[in-house]
Design a protein around this motif. Sequence first.
Motif: not given
Length: 164
Positions: A17-18, A107-108, A112
């Motif tokens: 994702e990141e 989401k990221a 985290r």
Amino acid sequence: MQDMIVNLEQIKWDFSEEEKLQSLGIIVRKPIAPELDQVSRWIANHFSAYWSCEAQVAFSKAPVGMWVAQRAVENELVGFACFDCTARGFFGPTGVSESARGKGIGKALLLRSLFSLKELGYAYAIIGGVGPFAYYEKVVGAQIIAGSERNIYNHMLRYPKNKK
Ligand SMILES: CC(C)(COP(=O)(O)OP(=O)(O)OC[C@H]1O[C@@H](n2cnc3c(N)ncnc32)[C@H](O)[C@@H]1OP(=O)(O)O)[C@@H](O)C(=O)NCCC(=O)NCCS
């Protein structure tokens, strides 16, 4: 407004994702103290004065209890997420600017923050006063806590209706 619970043992860290965000020029990082004013104003302008207050509490910790997403070149904030802030073990508030939604930023920031809570020693995280239940259920398998209609926000002082 009910709360949700997330089992932190079941959260899988997903770097993809990141990486995807980085390819779009968006970085995810922890803000630092000199950014308190800009970040809290941005949250007040895009979301509410309440969330801005919660964010300021996140800045009272070192390291700061928040993750932000930023368009690196444009020097522009596009999202934020607080954790362990309004109550211990809580995730939120969180928000992504309208024009940046649907790219995986929320989401990221959520992942985290949940990993930060796990590192702090929590086994479960509580998502306080949830709006988008389906989002949390889909992304991290969160479940509504029965009886949580009366929660930490129950008697919170509210601004008059015309004020954000
Ligand atoms: C909720 C919010 C943070 C999501 O941010 P976002 O960056 O658009 O979300 P993402 O792009 O990371 O979405 C991740 C996944 O959740 C899905 N999703 C996003 N919003 C959703 C919603 N409201 N309901 C159900 N699914 C949703 C996406 O389709 C995506 O699915 P995919 O992985 O299969 O593609 C954003 O919509 C927002 O800022 N909302 C207003 C503030 C708010 O309600 N905050 C939460 C308070 S508890």
